[in-house]
Write an enzyme that holds these catalytic residues in place. Structure first.
Site: not given
Ligand code: PA5
Length: 466
Positions: A292, A321, A435
């Site tokens: 990410e 495996h 989102k």
């Molecule tokens: O790393 C990130 O910012 C995302 O993966 C968030 O952790 C995830 O989308 C959840 O978001 P939030 O903590 O705002 O609910």
């Protein structure tokens, strides 16, 4: 020594032109230096707040431990409601430190601490079935959302708040909910204030996937009896190492540099393969962090670059495996990061039952500890023979200190790789797009334009209904 990082098998000296040569590293050293200076400058400007977490949380730790001690005896289970960066770290640390069957142990064997669950999906079966094994009235629900608006987490919160209030009344429900969110922004903080929920804060400059060392990770860990001070101390030790400008002396930098150089040559997959069940979810946590943060369409100047590396989770020895055939003979597009352990917490000796059977006799009298370590070495050797880049991170033992070190090192490596790629490692526009599309599908006010975009998509043709 807590962690040892062996990157010999990433190098051209070992795997020929599929590896990284010292010449390539030297040629890029001005870039590495500039990236280091950017890291230092950003830290100084407060743009890398995750770097300060090992040092600035004693007050928060004290509050968490006092709250934990006040609450733990009245709840049977501690349940995280969160997703992505708000869930993967707590799962990884709990799995790393505690008994693999923690929830099945009698409470006394859990040192009096409650069971631990993470609800990180909105599959309707999952929550329903969870409440068949725990009584919600005897649980503490930790709602974790930095943005305070993530549909998955907030929908779970709404369901559970309603359930608790219907069973316990408002006052009773209040004692069963603790929120972790941004101090100023989002709906969760507003709700928490209105309802009077106990609340912990995620520093505004720390994004979800970099937040394991904030209350996001510290609160659940404390409720599982994990020594959160030792976790932070391990991270602090790593921070000292990660300040070093010389890449050979900085474990995070060398990790990032070797990945970066091979990324430029089309190695677009990074596999993390722990040889310890305790580290199983560390690769899930890392997969999100690396993917990410680095998977980006645009560089910092707005040019389309489409960079990143697909993070893959594998498990030693299990995936020998399943996956290792591909890793040794498939496309030359992977780095394999093996996680090993010198001292497992238990020792298991294989009986000398079949000494006279050729294929079994050699196993008699050795330990499973030796077997898993030798199998890891054998995989390293097979990868080497096949000229596949790999590196090995070895824990002396898996404990809070070494886990804190690894978490922090991989976070710095990710941030540094972001600098090398010249992208923003701290945003996630691709996630936001999903989102926003969810909001638009449900007709959330403010998302009318997005809804129009969704509605004008071409009619589906590639559908086969049986
Ligand atoms: O790393 C990130 O910012 C995302 O993966 C968030 O952790 C995830 O989308 C959840 O978001 P939030 O903590 O705002 O609910």
């Amino acid at each position: 020594m807590n962690l040892k990082i062996d990157y010999n098998h990433m190098m051209a000296d070992f795997i020929g032109d599929k590896g990284v040569s010292l010449g390539e590293i030297n040629a890029l050293s001005p870039k590495f230096q500039a990236a280091h200076e950017a890291m230092v400058t950003k830290r100084g400007l407060g743009k890398m707040d995750f770097r300060d977490l090992p040092h600035n949380q004693e007050g928060i730790v004290q509050d968490i431990l006092a709250y934990r001690d006040a609450m733990k005896d009245e709840v049977d289970a501690f349940i995280v409601l969160g997703i992505g960066g708000s869930a993967l770290g707590p799962m990884a640390v709990q799995q790393a430190i505690n008994h693999p069957y923690y929830n099945e142990l009698p409470r006394s064997a859990r040192n009096g601490f409650p069971r631990f669950y993470v609800a990180d999906n909105v599959d309707p079966e999952r929550l329903t079935y969870l409440f068949q094994i725990v009584d919600p009235c005897k649980c503490l629900f930790n709602v974790v959302s930095k943005s305070g608006s993530t549909s998955e987490t907030m929908s779970q919160f709404m369901y559970i708040q309603h359930l608790l209030e219907s069973k316990l009344g408002k006052e009773g429900a209040r004692r069963r909910i603790v929120c972790t969110t941004d101090e100023k922004n989002g709906n969760l903080i507003k709700i928490a204030k209105e309802e009077g929920y106990k609340t912990y804060f995620i520093p505004s400059g720390v994004g979800g996937r970099f937040s394991q060392l904030t209350p996001v990770g510290l609160l659940p860990a404390a409720f599982c009896g994990i020594d959160i001070r030792a976790l932070l101390e391990g991270a602090a030790v790593m921070d000292d190492l990660c300040k070093n400008a010389e890449i050979e002396k900085n474990p995070a930098y060398i990790y990032a540099v070797l990945h970066f150089i091979l990324m430029q040559k089309g190695v677009n997959i990074s596999v993390m393969m722990p040889y310890a069940d305790s580290l199983r979810y560390m690769s899930d946590w890392h997969a999100q962090l690396w993917a990410e943060s680095l998977g980006k369409r645009f560089d910092n100047a707005g040019n389309e670059v489409f960079v990143g590396q697909t993070s893959v989770k594998a498990m030693g020895v299990t995936d020998q495996h399943s996956q290792v055939q591909l890793y040794t003979e498939g496309p030359f597009d992977k780095i394999i990061v093996l996680l090993g352990v010198d001292n497992y917490r238990e020792t298991l000796t294989i009986p000398k039952t079949y000494q006279d059977v050729g294929s079994l006799g050699f196993l008699g009298g050795i330990t499973h500890n030796k077997l898993i370590q030798v199998e890891q070495m054998a995989t390293e050797y097979a990868l080497l023979q096949a000229k596949r880049p790999s590196m090995t991170i070895t824990f002396d033992k898996v404990d809070e200190h070494s886990v804190g070190q690894l978490l922090y090192m991989l976070e710095v490596a990710t941030a540094y790789a972001g600098e090398l790629l010249d992208i923003n490692a701290f945003d996630q526009p691709g996630v936001e797009e999903g989102k926003n599309a969810t909001y638009a599908y449900f007709g959330r006010p403010g998302y009318e334009e997005k809804k129009k975009e969704l509605d004008v998509r071409p009619a589906k043709k590639g559908e086969y209904i049986i």
